[in-house]
Motif scaffolding. Structure first.
Motif, short mmCIF file in Angstrom:
data_model
loop_
_atom_site.label_atom_id
_atom_site.label_comp_id
_atom_site.label_asym_id
_atom_site.label_seq_id
_atom_site.Cartn_x
_atom_site.Cartn_y
_atom_site.Cartn_z
N LYS A 1 -11.63 4.57 -4.08
CA LYS A 1 -12.58 3.46 -4.09
C LYS A 1 -12.25 2.47 -2.98
O LYS A 1 -13.14 1.97 -2.28
CB LYS A 1 -12.55 2.75 -5.45
CG LYS A 1 -13.53 1.60 -5.56
CD LYS A 1 -13.49 0.96 -6.93
CE LYS A 1 -14.47 -0.21 -7.03
NZ LYS A 1 -14.43 -0.85 -8.37
N GLN A 2 -10.96 2.20 -2.81
CA GLN A 2 -10.54 1.28 -1.77
C GLN A 2 -10.72 1.90 -0.39
O GLN A 2 -11.04 1.21 0.58
CB GLN A 2 -9.06 0.91 -1.99
CG GLN A 2 -8.63 -0.37 -1.31
CD GLN A 2 -7.28 -0.84 -1.83
OE1 GLN A 2 -6.82 -0.39 -2.87
NE2 GLN A 2 -6.64 -1.73 -1.09
N PHE B 1 0.84 -1.19 0.00
CA PHE B 1 0.00 0.00 0.00
C PHE B 1 0.88 1.25 0.00
O PHE B 1 0.97 1.98 0.98
CB PHE B 1 -0.95 -0.03 1.20
CG PHE B 1 -1.78 -1.28 1.24
CD1 PHE B 1 -2.84 -1.45 0.37
CD2 PHE B 1 -1.48 -2.29 2.13
CE1 PHE B 1 -3.60 -2.61 0.40
CE2 PHE B 1 -2.24 -3.45 2.15
CZ PHE B 1 -3.29 -3.61 1.28
N LYS C 1 -8.94 -7.65 2.94
CA LYS C 1 -9.28 -8.44 1.75
C LYS C 1 -10.50 -9.33 2.04
O LYS C 1 -10.86 -10.15 1.23
CB LYS C 1 -8.11 -9.34 1.35
CG LYS C 1 -6.87 -8.55 0.94
CD LYS C 1 -5.74 -9.48 0.54
CE LYS C 1 -4.48 -8.70 0.13
NZ LYS C 1 -3.37 -9.60 -0.25
N LYS D 1 -16.85 -2.43 6.39
CA LYS D 1 -15.93 -2.16 5.27
C LYS D 1 -16.47 -1.06 4.36
O LYS D 1 -16.27 -1.09 3.16
CB LYS D 1 -15.69 -3.44 4.46
CG LYS D 1 -15.13 -4.60 5.28
CD LYS D 1 -13.74 -4.28 5.79
CE LYS D 1 -13.13 -5.44 6.56
NZ LYS D 1 -13.73 -5.67 7.87
N GLY E 1 -14.47 1.92 0.41
CA GLY E 1 -14.91 0.55 0.62
C GLY E 1 -16.22 0.21 -0.05
O GLY E 1 -16.58 0.75 -1.10
N TYR F 1 -9.02 -0.30 3.62
CA TYR F 1 -7.91 -0.16 2.67
C TYR F 1 -6.93 -1.32 2.77
O TYR F 1 -6.25 -1.66 1.81
CB TYR F 1 -7.17 1.15 2.92
CG TYR F 1 -6.53 1.73 1.68
CD1 TYR F 1 -7.19 2.72 0.95
CD2 TYR F 1 -5.29 1.29 1.22
CE1 TYR F 1 -6.63 3.24 -0.20
CE2 TYR F 1 -4.72 1.82 0.07
CZ TYR F 1 -5.40 2.79 -0.64
OH TYR F 1 -4.84 3.31 -1.79
N SER G 1 -6.11 5.10 -3.54
CA SER G 1 -7.34 4.67 -4.21
C SER G 1 -8.54 5.06 -3.35
O SER G 1 -8.75 4.51 -2.27
CB SER G 1 -7.32 3.15 -4.42
OG SER G 1 -8.59 2.68 -4.80
#
Length: 297
Positions: free
Chosen positions: A77-78, A8, A291, A214, A81, A288, A75
């Motif tokens: 988007k990350q 990251f 997973k 998330k 979430g 972020y 990111s």
């Protein structure tokens, strides 16, 4: 934590202390502009200068941190979430009401305790800053209420959740681990508010929900609804409060103590149960760094 940090790269370029300094620098700059506006405008426009000052702070802060965030190439988007469904948003929005009850009770208890121990400090601490309270009379009151709505209900929740829960919590999770990051970011959030204890717990709950769902949209939605309720209550009750001296607005009569007691009976078990069920551990991951799919409970 280095093994978690390596994939990251964006957060290698972000430093929590630098971002916090940007926050206070923005507060200093907007405070200076607010002071000039207050001197330049008439006395009747004090509430207008307060409302403009709040918006200016968030605009300056976004401008200040934008180059840092752009260089990091994180990111979004990350960071934000999972995008929740409407039913999920509705379900988690209900969390707003116990949080408001908790904050109200804690705010009263803090003020009453300080009022009887250090009355001058209590009045200064709780009644010096009224910039987030809608205006109900005087010159330009409609414009003031609109500006306060834009700042309190839109700018504040989005900017604070993005900054505190999204950026700082993620960065400090990498640096110190998730449990300590939740506590430190919630403490920072609490210090930004008059109700430090209520603000800390509010931040703790939203940090927990951000990690467990998330989704940063959940804390933002709860924060917006919380501030909307505060704004509406301010519009309704401010005309009544204006007839009382500031130090009498929080002094309660017998019926108020009954409501406070009933609220405490309801909210204390809920608070204890929430903390018991949501004690953070080292296995927790902010979106972020995660997973896994969001938790259902």
């Amino acid at each position: 934590m280095q093994d978690e940090l390596t994939p990251f790269i964006p957060f290698e370029k972000l430093r929590g202390r630098t971002l916090v300094c940007c926050f206070f620098l923005s507060a200093f700059l907007s405070g200076g502009i607010h002071f000039v506006l207050h001197l330049a405008w008439s006395d009747n426009s004090q509430n207008l200068s307060d409302a403009v000052g709040g918006i200016l702070f968030h605009v300056i802060f976004v401008i200040c941190i934008s180059p840092i965030l752009l260089r990091s190439r994180l990111s979004y988007k990350q960071l934000f979430g999972v995008y929740p469904t409407w039913s999920m948003l509705g379900r988690y929005s209900l969390w707003t009401f116990p949080l408001i009850i908790f904050s109200t009770i804690i705010l009263y208890l803090q003020y009453l305790t300080l009022h009887y121990l250090i009355p001058e400090f209590a009045d200064w601490w709780f009644f010096t800053d009224n910039s987030s309270i809608p205006n109900s009379a005087g010159e330009g009151y409609a414009l003031v209420n609109v500006l306060v709505f834009i700042d309190l209900v839109l700018f504040v929740p989005i900017v604070e959740e993005f900054f505190v829960r999204g950026i700082l919590l993620t960065r400090w999770s990498i640096k110190w681990g998730t449990p300590k990051a939740i506590l430190v970011s919630s403490l920072f959030f609490g210090i930004l508010h008059v109700d430090v204890i209520g603000g800390f717990f509010f931040g703790y709950v939203l940090s927990t929900l951000y990690i467990r769902t998330k989704s940063l949209f959940i804390p933002i939605c709860i924060h917006i609804l919380n501030n909307l309720i505060v704004w509406v209550i301010g519009v309704i009750l401010k005309p009544l409060d204006e007839t009382l001296p500031d130090n009498e607005q929080f002094l309660m009569e017998g019926s108020d103590w009954v409501l406070l007691t009933l609220g405490s009976v309801i909210i204390i078990p809920w608070t204890i149960n929430f903390i018991r069920r949501n004690l953070p551990n080292k296995e927790w991951r902010v979106p972020y760094l995660a997973k896994t799919v969001p938790l259902n409970n």
